[in-house]
Design an enzyme around this catalytic site. Structure first.
Site, PDB file in Angstrom:
ATOM      1  N   SER A 125      -3.321  33.631  26.557  1.00 57.59           N
ATOM      2  CA  SER A 125      -3.249  33.424  28.004  1.00 57.59           C
ATOM      3  C   SER A 125      -1.919  32.774  28.383  1.00 57.59           C
ATOM      4  O   SER A 125      -0.876  33.380  28.218  1.00 57.59           O
ATOM      5  CB  SER A 125      -4.453  32.592  28.473  1.00 57.59           C
ATOM      6  OG  SER A 125      -4.652  32.763  29.848  1.00 57.59           O
ATOM      7  N   LYS A 177     -12.259  23.654  53.461  1.00 57.42           N
ATOM      8  CA  LYS A 177     -11.637  22.507  52.796  1.00 57.42           C
ATOM      9  C   LYS A 177     -12.339  22.153  51.491  1.00 57.42           C
ATOM     10  O   LYS A 177     -11.709  21.653  50.557  1.00 57.42           O
ATOM     11  CB  LYS A 177     -11.622  21.299  53.751  1.00 57.42           C
ATOM     12  CG  LYS A 177     -10.954  20.067  53.171  1.00 57.42           C
ATOM     13  CD  LYS A 177      -9.516  20.362  52.743  1.00 57.42           C
ATOM     14  CE  LYS A 177      -8.870  19.131  52.127  1.00 57.42           C
ATOM     15  NZ  LYS A 177      -7.536  19.450  51.574  1.00 57.42           N
TER      16      LYS A 177
END
Length: 310
Positions: A125, A177
Site C-alpha cells: 500500500s 461535521k
C-alpha cells in the site's frame, strides 16, 4: 552504608555498560569507511507511514514522515552521496503522508541522484506508493507488496452504546461535521461523500503507479484491486524490477550512479543506544493508529492506504 555501596556499584555498572554499548553494539556503528566520495545513502522506512514528527524523547524525535523527509533532504544536499537506497518495511499508512514523502523523493531524483527501493518483509500500500516513485525496485521473492488501493475505516458502535447505556449527542455546525462518527449509522448521503473521496485518492494512487512504473493506467487498475502480491508475482506483473536483497539494491544503486567498486555506505536514521533508552521508538503500531483514529486525533482528511484485509 552497605546498601548505598551496592546502589553505587550497580549505577556504575549501568553507566559503563551504556558507554560500551554506544561504541560496541554491532549494527549500530557507522558503516562509513574510507573517503567521503562515492557514497550510497540508506534511508529506512519502517512501520506504519504516518505524517508528522512522531514521538519525542529526551534525545530527539523519532518516527513520522517529517524525520524521513529530513533524511531525504540531507542526502540531497550531501555532495558525497551519489545514490540513495530506500529500505522499506511497511504495511502502508496514510495517503497524504505517503504522497508527501513520494513528492520529496521525486525532487531528490530530479537532482540526478538515482533512488532505488529495497523491499524487506513487506512494502504494501503506502509502502508500495513510495517504491513506485523510485528509479528501480528490488524485492525478495517472498516479500509482500502491492495492496494498491485506499480505504477509510468506519465502525458503528451504536448498538454497543445502547447495551451499556451510553447516549451521545452533538451540537453541529453542519450536517456532515460528524461524518464517520462511530456513534450512529452512516447515512446514504455520507456514504456517497466518502466513496467520492476514496475514488479520488484511489485515482491518485493509480496515477502514481502508472507514472512510476510506466504502465497503462488501465493495466494498473486491473492489478490494483487491493490484493497483496509476493515479490515473485510482482516481478512477473511488472510491479518490481529485480528480485534481490538489500545489498543487491545497493550494488544496483552504485552502478546506476557510475560508482566503481564497493561504495561507501551512509545510513540515515540510525538509533543509538541512548535513544533506545531515553528516546521514543520510531515504529508506530497499527493498533495505536486505529485508537488515535477513534479518538479523533487523526483528521478525517487523512484516509488510510493500508491493506484492506490485513
Amino acid at each position: 552504608m552497605f546498601k548505598r555501596s551496592v546502589v553505587l556499584l550497580i549505577a556504575g555498572v549501568v553507566v559503563v555498560s551504556l558507554v560500551a554499548a554506544a561504541f560496541l553494539v554491532p549494527g549500530l556503528k557507522s558503516k562509513r569507511s574510507g573517503g567521503e566520495k562515492n557514497t550510497v545513502a540508506i534511508i529506512y522506512v519502517d512501520g506504519v507511514i504516518v505524517g508528522g514528527r512522531g514521538q519525542a524523547g529526551l534525545l530527539g524525535e523519532t518516527g513520522g514522515t517529517d524525520a524521513i523527509i529530513k533524511q531525504i533532504h540531507q542526502a540531497r544536499d550531501d555532495a558525497a552521496v551519489k545514490a540513495v537506497v530506500l529500505r522499506i518495511n511497511s504495511p502502508g499508512g496514510s495517503a497524504p503522508a505517503s504522497q508527501e514523502v513520494g513528492t520529496e523523493l521525486k525532487k531528490l531524483r530530479a537532482t540526478g541522484k538515482p533512488v532505488v527501493a529495497s523491499m524487506g518483509d513487506m512494502a504494501a500500500s503506502g509502502g508500495y506508493w513510495l517504491a513506485a516513485v523510485t528509479d528501480r525496485i528490488y524485492a525478495n521473492p517472498a516479500t509482500l507488496t502491492g495492496s494498491i488501493g485506499v480505504y477509510i475505516p468506519y465502525a458503528n458502535w451504536q448498538e454497543l452504546y445502547n447495551k451499556i447505556g451510553i447516549r451521545s449527542e452533538k451540537i453541529k455546525s453542519g450536517p456532515h461535521k460528524d461524518i464517520l462518527s462511530p456513534e450512529r449509522p452512516m447515512t446514504a448521503e455520507e456514504r456517497a461523500i466518502i466513496q467520492v473521496m476514496v475514488d479520488d485518492l484511489y485515482g491518485q494512487f493509480v496515477a502514481v503507479v502508472a507514472e512510476g512504473r510506466k504502465m497503462d493506467p488501465a493495466r494498473v487498475r486491473q492489478l490494483a484491486d487491493g490484493r497483496i502480491y509476493t515479490g515473485s508475482q510482482a516481478k512477473e506483473l511488472g510491479l518490481v524490477d529485480e528480485l534481490g536483497t538489500m545489498y543487491d539494491a545497493i550494488d544496483g544503486a552504485a552502478a546506476m550512479a557510475g560508482i566503481k567498486g564497493k561504495p561507501v555506505l551512509k545510513e540515515y536514521g540510525k538509533v543509538s543506544p541512548w535513544s533506545l533508552l531515553f528516546g521514543a521508538h520510531d515504529e508506530a503500531s497499527l493498533e495505536r493508529l486505529f485508537f488515535r483514529r477513534f479518538r479523533q486525533e487523526v483528521p478525517l482528511t487523512a484516509p488510510l492506504a493500508m491493506p484492506e484485509k490485513w
